[in-house]
Design a protein around this motif. Structure first.
Motif: not given
Lengths: 351, 351
Positions: B227-229, B231, B233-234, B237-238, B262
């Motif tokens: 993932i790019d961030k 975070d 929530r990110v 999602e992943a 996450g």
């Protein structure tokens, strides 16, 4: 040690020109400026701060004193201070103050570093008395050094200080939390707080007590837990006893997000469904609230904005502004997943 | 401005005596010392740092540069630095470095403040290239100012720097996590990591890949999410996509605790039981791991100890010690509640 004179010699200019490049670069022709800058770099010259501050009377540094850098609460605050300060041409240095002694020694350190001004936030020592002692000392500094080392205090400080302050309305924050729970139909609400002699905790407790009184609900000491340590596990233990009280509360108002997470863990382990069987609300709006499952409903302090505001106020003071009013900042309710309407009204509530 | 001479006059002593009280208090008779200290207090005299440093050649201040004070990872580290530094008679000032430019300007700030030495930790900019550029510049400072401004780097830095460093073995940390999962019987293990050009992330990914290869398990790209961030929530999602992969993983190795949280939230929302149906492990040992439900199994960095160690190493360098070896610090597995043995072996694993 490389001196300003050495730089002047290498650059082939007068020392005053070097000084001007350092302090008022825009007042020097670009060609000269580049020559001087090259000489500074080549000699690895670090301009003498004090000498410079004798000219400009500024170091362009702001000192920030935190009570405990380990508290994530401060992270966003610092970002706000730094971002605003940078925009206004100031750098910041941060010192930690674990207790009264280290606060005092770090105040002296910042003064020795000739900071243009200082921001103090949430210096919560063992007692209000020690806090007040430090603030009397700060008031003296502020008095003696008016216009040279302004000080801004940021929540939660004794209200009677004469220093320019930005306050958070902790009573209002607590009232917002209670109002939210009342609106969802909760009446048997437990309160989890710290047993600590500081306004921040006392005000949140007062908000709980007053809100319940206004609803005509008598205080039940079995529904109040005051713990000695700001720790998730200690909060969890205290929450077990709250959740075993009779009648069992349908909601817990925790005095901050960390305590709320402790309550959440107790509920998980007791297989109590959140929010169907129990609502939990905290205060602060820390990341900790975002990271919990379910996500915690909380009353958020605008910490980044607080940081910006205090940098702005301080820089106004540094620039000689005098009529600085005390400012009060409001919190906002953030409804997430940990609160909901009362589904099962426990028995014996209006006995 | 109050000068040292004013203090001497008021105290009725020679200026050199005032200087001695400030720099070598133990060399002055107590009665004289008290007199001078009283005069200093009365005049609110703040000793000129530079003048003092010309005598002792020390300010007794250590500068600490952090990449992002908002990262809770640093809190305990700072406490370790500060506690050790205080014991050894030094104060610390902290600067934040949000990016390469602010790192550079804060390095200059610290040099101007004449710190005795500097500690840099985890300056993770947009790319390894920018990191390396800063370190080349730091090496120059270190070279030019040998014995005056020593620098210690703390994880995760390019390995090729010449500066004294304390490194964390991120590959080993990842290997410990994978070993734990393998010992519990997991084979279909997903990996959640950051898509970022820095050794810390790359080493943890390498550990995953190598551990699976050693077990003879082929890499399945459907089981890897970058993932790019950084975070929650990110990461959540992943994690949904990882948990919808066929075969569904029985474990997720997340590259740090934040990403692990996450993944945990995704599992909760998909009603997947932890650890019965899915094990999750992170790295770091942040509070975030302690605050999650169930409590997260993690590979903990000894952050407080790292702080102490780096203060100690830096002060050794300040005191002229030359033969300072690069040090490597080990991580430890902390088994909590989010990992367990494989109970249901998913189908199609050895297809």
């Amino acid at each position: 040690m490389v001196t300003l004179k050495d730089v002047a010699e290498l650059a082939g200019v007068a020392p005053i020109t070097v000084s001007r490049v350092i302090n008022y670069p825009q007042s020097v022709k670009e060609r000269t400026r580049l020559k001087v800058e090259r000489a500074i770099k080549q000699l690895n010259y670090s301009p003498n701060n004090i000498a410079r501050s004798l000219v400009t009377n500024r170091t362009n540094i702001i000192g920030v004193l935190l009570s405990n850098i380990a508290n994530p609460y401060f992270s966003e605050f610092i970002l706000g201070v730094e971002t605003k300060a940078r925009k206004l041409g100031k750098s910041i240095i941060i010192c930690n103050a674990m207790d009264y002694e280290s606060a005092k020694s770090n105040v002296n350190l910042l003064l020795e570093q000739r900071v243009d001004g200082m921001i103090f936030t949430s210096l919560e020592f063992d007692s209000i008395a020690l806090q007040e002692q430090l603030f009397r000392e700060l008031e003296e500094i502020n008095e003696n050094r008016k216009h040279t080392v302004p000080i801004v205090l940021v929540d939660p400080f004794p209200r009677q200080t004469l220093l320019p302050s930005i306050l958070i309305d902790n009573y209002m924050a607590g009232s917002l939390a209670m109002e939210h729970l009342h609106e969802l139909g909760h009446e048997v609400i437990a309160h989890l707080n710290l047993n600590r002699d500081a306004n921040v905790w006392i005000d949140r407790f007062r908000a709980y007590r007053d809100a319940q009184a206004k609803k005509g609900i008598q205080l039940n000491t079995g529904h109040i837990a005051l713990i000695d340590k700001e720790d998730v596990r200690v909060a969890e233990e205290a929450a077990y006893s709250l959740l075993r009280a009779d009648p069992r509360p349908t909601a817990i108002f925790a005095a901050n997000d960390l305590l709320a997470v402790g309550a959440l863990q107790a509920a998980h382990r007791m297989k109590i469904k959140i929010p169907e069987e129990l609502s939990i609300i905290g205060i602060d709006g820390n990341d900790i609230a975002k990271h919990s499952y379910p996500r915690m409903t909380t009353v958020a302090h605008p910490r980044y904005q607080l940081g910006e505001l205090s940098a702005e106020l301080l820089i106004d003071l540094i620039n000689g502004k005098e009529d600085v009013a005390r400012q009060m900042v409001n919190c906002t309710l953030q409804v997430n997943e940990s609160t909901g309407p009362v589904l099962i009204q426990p028995e014996g509530i209006h006995e």
